[in-house]
Design a protein around this motif. Structure first.
Motif, PDB file in Angstrom:
ATOM      1  N   VAL A   1       0.856  -1.186   0.000  1.00 20.04           N
ATOM      2  CA  VAL A   1       0.000   0.000   0.000  1.00 20.04           C
ATOM      3  C   VAL A   1       0.888   1.230   0.000  1.00 20.04           C
ATOM      4  O   VAL A   1       2.106   1.157   0.197  1.00 20.04           O
ATOM      5  N   SER A   2       0.277   2.382  -0.197  1.00 19.94           N
ATOM      6  CA  SER A   2       1.002   3.646  -0.168  1.00 19.94           C
ATOM      7  C   SER A   2       1.420   3.986   1.259  1.00 19.94           C
ATOM      8  O   SER A   2       0.704   3.696   2.219  1.00 19.94           O
ATOM      9  N   THR A   3       2.583   4.604   1.379  1.00 22.58           N
ATOM     10  CA  THR A   3       3.112   4.951   2.704  1.00 22.58           C
ATOM     11  C   THR A   3       2.943   6.434   3.013  1.00 22.58           C
ATOM     12  O   THR A   3       3.730   7.006   3.763  1.00 22.58           O
ATOM     13  N   HIS A   4       1.925   7.075   2.446  1.00 24.90           N
ATOM     14  CA  HIS A   4       1.714   8.500   2.713  1.00 24.90           C
ATOM     15  C   HIS A   4       1.354   8.766   4.170  1.00 24.90           C
ATOM     16  O   HIS A   4       1.483   9.889   4.662  1.00 24.90           O
ATOM     17  N   TYR A   5       0.886   7.730   4.889  1.00 24.65           N
ATOM     18  CA  TYR A   5       0.496   7.922   6.285  1.00 24.65           C
ATOM     19  C   TYR A   5       1.692   8.311   7.156  1.00 24.65           C
ATOM     20  O   TYR A   5       1.526   8.925   8.222  1.00 24.65           O
ATOM     21  N   VAL A   6       2.897   7.921   6.752  1.00 26.46           N
ATOM     22  CA  VAL A   6       4.093   8.266   7.537  1.00 26.46           C
ATOM     23  C   VAL A   6       4.238   9.779   7.649  1.00 26.46           C
ATOM     24  O   VAL A   6       4.569  10.320   8.703  1.00 26.46           O
ATOM     25  N   LYS A   7       3.929  10.471   6.576  1.00 29.25           N
ATOM     26  CA  LYS A   7       4.032  11.928   6.570  1.00 29.25           C
ATOM     27  C   LYS A   7       2.830  12.583   7.232  1.00 29.25           C
ATOM     28  O   LYS A   7       2.958  13.630   7.877  1.00 29.25           O
ATOM     29  N   ASP A   8       1.657  11.956   7.127  1.00 28.25           N
ATOM     30  CA  ASP A   8       0.433  12.593   7.622  1.00 28.25           C
ATOM     31  C   ASP A   8       0.275  12.469   9.129  1.00 28.25           C
ATOM     32  O   ASP A   8      -0.088  13.443   9.798  1.00 28.25           O
ATOM     33  N   ILE A   9       0.521  11.284   9.691  1.00 28.27           N
ATOM     34  CA  ILE A   9       0.278  11.089  11.128  1.00 28.27           C
ATOM     35  C   ILE A   9       1.556  11.036  11.937  1.00 28.27           C
ATOM     36  O   ILE A   9       1.501  11.041  13.172  1.00 28.27           O
ATOM     37  N   GLN A  10       2.723  10.997  11.269  1.00 22.75           N
ATOM     38  CA  GLN A  10       4.009  10.984  11.962  1.00 22.75           C
ATOM     39  C   GLN A  10       4.035   9.936  13.090  1.00 22.75           C
ATOM     40  O   GLN A  10       4.173  10.269  14.279  1.00 22.75           O
ATOM     41  N   PRO A  11       3.911   8.638  12.772  1.00 21.08           N
ATOM     42  CA  PRO A  11       3.923   7.626  13.834  1.00 21.08           C
ATOM     43  C   PRO A  11       5.292   7.537  14.496  1.00 21.08           C
ATOM     44  O   PRO A  11       6.324   7.877  13.898  1.00 21.08           O
ATOM     45  N   GLU A  12       5.290   7.069  15.732  1.00 17.34           N
ATOM     46  CA  GLU A  12       6.549   6.904  16.456  1.00 17.34           C
ATOM     47  C   GLU A  12       7.380   5.782  15.835  1.00 17.34           C
ATOM     48  O   GLU A  12       8.599   5.916  15.671  1.00 17.34           O
ATOM     49  N   PHE A  13       6.708   4.681  15.502  1.00 15.95           N
ATOM     50  CA  PHE A  13       7.394   3.537  14.905  1.00 15.95           C
ATOM     51  C   PHE A  13       6.526   2.933  13.813  1.00 15.95           C
ATOM     52  O   PHE A  13       5.294   3.040  13.845  1.00 15.95           O
ATOM     53  N   VAL A  14       7.175   2.284  12.851  1.00 19.23           N
ATOM     54  CA  VAL A  14       6.525   1.450  11.843  1.00 19.23           C
ATOM     55  C   VAL A  14       7.089   0.051  12.003  1.00 19.23           C
ATOM     56  O   VAL A  14       8.302  -0.149  11.881  1.00 19.23           O
ATOM     57  N   LYS A  15       6.216  -0.915  12.281  1.00 19.81           N
ATOM     58  CA  LYS A  15       6.645  -2.283  12.559  1.00 19.81           C
ATOM     59  C   LYS A  15       6.448  -3.142  11.315  1.00 19.81           C
ATOM     60  O   LYS A  15       5.337  -3.254  10.794  1.00 19.81           O
ATOM     61  N   LEU A  16       7.528  -3.764  10.865  1.00 19.46           N
ATOM     62  CA  LEU A  16       7.488  -4.615   9.684  1.00 19.46           C
ATOM     63  C   LEU A  16       6.768  -5.918   9.989  1.00 19.46           C
ATOM     64  O   LEU A  16       6.881  -6.464  11.093  1.00 19.46           O
ATOM     65  N   HIS A  17       6.053  -6.437   8.994  1.00 20.89           N
ATOM     66  CA  HIS A  17       5.371  -7.713   9.170  1.00 20.89           C
ATOM     67  C   HIS A  17       6.397  -8.833   9.279  1.00 20.89           C
ATOM     68  O   HIS A  17       7.467  -8.795   8.652  1.00 20.89           O
ATOM     69  N   ARG A  18       6.066  -9.839  10.066  1.00 25.41           N
ATOM     70  CA  ARG A  18       7.020 -10.905  10.342  1.00 25.41           C
ATOM     71  C   ARG A  18       7.369 -11.707   9.084  1.00 25.41           C
ATOM     72  O   ARG A  18       8.429 -12.337   9.037  1.00 25.41           O
ATOM     73  N   SER A  19       6.512 -11.705   8.061  1.00 27.98           N
ATOM     74  CA  SER A  19       6.841 -12.432   6.841  1.00 27.98           C
ATOM     75  C   SER A  19       8.020 -11.809   6.100  1.00 27.98           C
ATOM     76  O   SER A  19       8.712 -12.491   5.346  1.00 27.98           O
ATOM     77  N   LEU A  20       8.269 -10.507   6.306  1.00 28.74           N
ATOM     78  CA  LEU A  20       9.431  -9.864   5.701  1.00 28.74           C
ATOM     79  C   LEU A  20      10.713 -10.165   6.456  1.00 28.74           C
ATOM     80  O   LEU A  20      11.804 -10.139   5.875  1.00 28.74           O
ATOM     81  N   VAL A  21      10.592 -10.458   7.743  1.00 28.84           N
ATOM     82  CA  VAL A  21      11.767 -10.667   8.583  1.00 28.84           C
ATOM     83  C   VAL A  21      12.219 -12.118   8.561  1.00 28.84           C
ATOM     84  O   VAL A  21      13.403 -12.415   8.712  1.00 28.84           O
ATOM     85  N   ARG A  22      11.294 -13.038   8.359  1.00 28.06           N
ATOM     86  CA  ARG A  22      11.627 -14.460   8.394  1.00 28.06           C
ATOM     87  C   ARG A  22      12.668 -14.802   7.325  1.00 28.06           C
ATOM     88  O   ARG A  22      12.472 -14.577   6.144  1.00 28.06           O
ATOM     89  N   ASP A  23      13.826 -15.341   7.766  1.00 25.61           N
ATOM     90  CA  ASP A  23      14.925 -15.751   6.871  1.00 25.61           C
ATOM     91  C   ASP A  23      15.309 -14.641   5.907  1.00 25.61           C
ATOM     92  O   ASP A  23      15.556 -14.864   4.716  1.00 25.61           O
ATOM     93  N   ILE A  24      15.376 -13.416   6.420  1.00 27.29           N
ATOM     94  CA  ILE A  24      15.673 -12.282   5.545  1.00 27.29           C
ATOM     95  C   ILE A  24      17.081 -12.362   4.981  1.00 27.29           C
ATOM     96  O   ILE A  24      17.362 -11.835   3.894  1.00 27.29           O
ATOM     97  N   HIS A  25      17.995 -13.034   5.681  1.00 23.63           N
ATOM     98  CA  HIS A  25      19.354 -13.164   5.178  1.00 23.63           C
ATOM     99  C   HIS A  25      19.422 -14.037   3.930  1.00 23.63           C
ATOM    100  O   HIS A  25      20.457 -14.075   3.252  1.00 23.63           O
ATOM    101  N   GLN A  26      18.317 -14.741   3.619  1.00 27.17           N
ATOM    102  CA  GLN A  26      18.262 -15.561   2.427  1.00 27.17           C
ATOM    103  C   GLN A  26      17.309 -15.009   1.365  1.00 27.17           C
ATOM    104  O   GLN A  26      17.096 -15.660   0.339  1.00 27.17           O
ATOM    105  N   ARG A  27      16.738 -13.825   1.600  1.00 21.16           N
ATOM    106  CA  ARG A  27      15.729 -13.267   0.696  1.00 21.16           C
ATOM    107  C   ARG A  27      16.118 -11.831   0.304  1.00 21.16           C
ATOM    108  O   ARG A  27      15.796 -10.871   1.007  1.00 21.16           O
ATOM    109  N   PRO A  28      16.811 -11.665  -0.808  1.00 20.40           N
ATOM    110  CA  PRO A  28      17.218 -10.309  -1.245  1.00 20.40           C
ATOM    111  C   PRO A  28      16.023  -9.399  -1.534  1.00 20.40           C
ATOM    112  O   PRO A  28      16.104  -8.185  -1.327  1.00 20.40           O
TER     113      PRO A  28
END
Length: 653
Positions: free
Chosen positions: A557-584
């Motif tokens: 999705v679009s990430t325009h919300y980062v600029k609009d609401i200025q969140p403290e943190f953005v947490k990545l979904h765990r499917s992106l982190v799983r075995d990331i050293h093997q997934r360019p």
């Protein structure tokens, strides 16, 4: 870092000019007073010296000595001489004193003169100080008063003129403060009164280029994520995103569901007989039917796995529900009118396989393809389920979910677990609160397993109210002293009664305790319902609470919300982190997210960190923090009762 001056430029210049002018007037006034006094004293001394000269001449001539008592008192009285004594070495020769001035408050001037014509004689004179008896008069001081008034008016006019001349500099300074505060969009266009003009025009050009660069960066990031995880023809997920989601799901404790594959036959022959455009339109039409069919499953993922194959991932669904959905899907596909050259009764086949926690992703895809081949052997539009000895948990209907959840809420059996979120250095950022319930058999259910049941029976607001109430109660009692995050549903944030209730609860807390609360919202529903929930999020930020966007990257999705609401943190979904050293490709996505958050104060947090290889690579990419079993286990907030140990009667020594 350079400090910003608190006083405006105009105020500093006005204060400087006013101080200098006031000091000049004060110095001039003091100098004039001293000069007037000195001139008066010099005049009195010169006048008295002439009187003494006449006295000296009268004493030197015997003929005039007798007449001294006749003319001298009148002269001294007219000259404001209070006391005069003519002395010699032998004694006092003459003394004069005005009776009415004795004991007066005026300071008297004392002068002593020698008589040149009469050696050995001298005169002591006490006279009234000059201007001592003068009072303020409009006539006498009118010129001086008018001069001071003209100076004051000129000063006021000069200050006003100076403010008008420096108004442009103040506007430019105010614009600079807004830029430093991160409110660049509010001052993108300059005021014509800004001065110096060259600096104002330079800022306009720099802001315009910065805005273009950000838009280009946003378009590039969206293009990058789209080309990495989305199919260019249909706009749905591609094979990479589907494999990531399935790989993360089969490794999640307690997960189960179904993998389905839909194959469109004879697509290559259709391209040869017609052209690629007709085949693409046909694939799009099939994709629309599949997209509409999975709308009833919010967590389902639809992907174009190959050119002529689509895959669907159903989460937390039973075998019975999967068979029902497969039959409905095939009936919807059979209503399509395929292009000329395709067999109306034998152009699509569906295969499905059930999965549970711990299975291999590659083996699941082999099994679902085997199910597709089994359906093709029937030579008609049909579907097939790969049978295997996998016991999937029994799913509940709306009645059973409502009964279970009512018991949980009425008996206050909702349990809270916590898991820490740490930064790069291993320091605590905050603690996330996780909701858990027990089913009829006493098995602990995670939120991912019962949240669909909560949405099915319409208890989302009730669940969020219960969790928020428990956390606020512990904050008020002082049981929680660290920052804590609470997950909120977008549907609750859209509910008017929940908004009012949450606002009233937060208003009863101190500002310091409100500052320790973070609210987490899922990225996908947030972007979909952004206009509806934006006022509520702005209210929470205004009350001092911080915002966190969760499950970033689960959907593109679009990430325009980062600029609009200025969140403290953005947490990545765990499917992106799983075995990331093997997934360019996942590394590329995370780099894109880091670039999006770089111009802001938002930090990127990785969720589901399980191994040191993952954490090491994430630190290399530049994430702000992490969350997972490697950094901290999930802990129950329920107090543990100590158990009594049985007495060991036969203990070996």
């Amino acid at each position: 870092m350079r400090k910003i001056a608190a006083m405006k430029l105009t105020n500093r210049l006005v204060a400087f000019v006013t101080l200098m002018l006031t000091a000049a007037i004060f110095v001039l006034f003091i100098g004039g007073s001293v000069s007037f006094r000195k001139l008066g004293n010099d005049f009195i001394s010169h006048y008295l010296s002439q009187v003494v000269y006449e006295i000296d001449r009268a004493i030197a001539e015997p003929s005039e000595n007798d007449s001294l008592n006749l003319w001298l008192p009148k002269l001294l009285k007219a000259s404001d001489v209070v006391e005069l004594e003519i002395l010699s070495d032998t004694g006092m020769l003459y003394r004069y004193q005005q009776v009415q001035h004795v004991g007066d408050q005026y300071d008297l001037l004392e002068n002593r003169y020698t008589l040149p014509s009469n050696p050995g004689f001298y005169v002591n004179v006490k006279s009234v100080a000059p201007y001592a008896e003068f009072a303020y008069s409009i006539g006498g001081m009118l010129s001086l008063t008018m001069s001071v008034l003209v100076i004051v008016l000129a000063l006021a006019w000069g200050i006003r003129w100076l403010r008008l001349q420096l108004e442009g500099a103040e506007l430019l300074e105010e614009r600079g403060k807004l830029i430093l505060a991160g409110r660049t969009d509010e001052v993108a266009r300059s005021d014509e009164r800004e001065w110096p003009v060259t600096a104002s025009v330079a800022l306009d050009r720099l802001i315009s280029r910065l805005k273009d660069a950000r838009q280009e960066r946003s378009r590039f990031d969206t293009f990058l994520r789209s080309n990495t995880f989305l199919d260019q023809l249909t706009g749905m997920a591609n094979r990479v995103m589907f494999d990531n989601r399935l790989h993360a799901l089969v490794q999640e404790q307690g997960s189960h569901g179904a993998v389905m594959m839909i194959k469109v036959n004879d697509l290559e022959e259709l391209v040869l007989q017609t052209d690629r455009k007709v085949a693409d339109e046909w694939i799009k039409e099939v994709g629309v039917v599949l997209s509409n069919a999975i709308q009833r499953y919010p967590d389902a993922i639809l992907a174009r796995y190959f050119d002529a194959k689509f895959t669907i991932l159903l989460v937390q669904q039973s075998e019975k529900e999967t068979e029902l959905f497969a039959g409905q899907l095939m009936r919807a596909l059979e209503r399509l009118d395929p292009p000329q050259g395709l067999d109306n009764s034998n152009w699509c086949h569906l295969g499905a396989v059930m999965f549970t926690f711990g299975e291999s992703r590659g083996r699941l895809m082999d099994e679902v393809e085997e199910a597709v081949r089994s359906a093709e052997l029937q030579e008609v539009n049909s579907w097939s389920l790969f049978r295997k000895s996998v016991a999937t948990p029994e799913t509940r209907g709306s009645v059973r979910w409502r009964t279970l959840l009512n018991n949980v809420f009425e008996k206050d059996e909702l349990e809270l677990y916590t898991q820490v979120v740490k930064n790069r250095e291993g320091e605590l950022l905050y603690t996330e609160v996780l909701a858990r319930i027990n089913d009829e058999q006493g098995r602990l259910l995670k939120a991912s397993r019962f949240i669909r049941g909560v949405e099915l029976v319409g208890m989302t607001v009730r669940l969020d109210c219960t969790v928020v109430s428990k956390v606020i109660a512990r904050l008020q009692k002082g049981q929680i002293i660290t920052p804590v995050s609470i997950n909120l549903s977008v549907y609750s944030l859209k509910n008017r009664h929940f908004q009012i209730w949450l606002r009233n609860e937060l208003m009863q807390m101190t500002a310091e305790r409100r500052g320790r609360i973070l609210f987490e919202v899922a990225e996908g529903p947030l972007v979909t319902n952004f206009d509806a929930v934006f006022p509520t999020l702005r209210l929470l930020s205004g009350l001092g609470c911080r915002l966190v966007v969760d499950q970033a990257g689960r959907t593109v999705v679009s990430t325009h919300y980062v600029k609009d609401i200025q969140p403290e943190f953005v947490k990545l979904h765990r499917s992106l982190v799983r075995d990331i050293h093997q997934r360019p490709e996942n590394q590329l996505y995370i780099r894109s997210m880091l670039g999006t958050c770089e111009p802001t104060s938002t930090g990127v947090v990785a969720v589901g960190v399980e191994t040191r290889q993952e954490w090491k690579l994430l630190l290399t990419l530049g994430v702000y923090g992490g969350q997972g079993r490697l950094l901290g286990q999930e802990l129950s907030e329920k107090p543990i009762k100590p158990t009594q140990r049985r007495r060991q009667r036969w203990r070996r020594k």
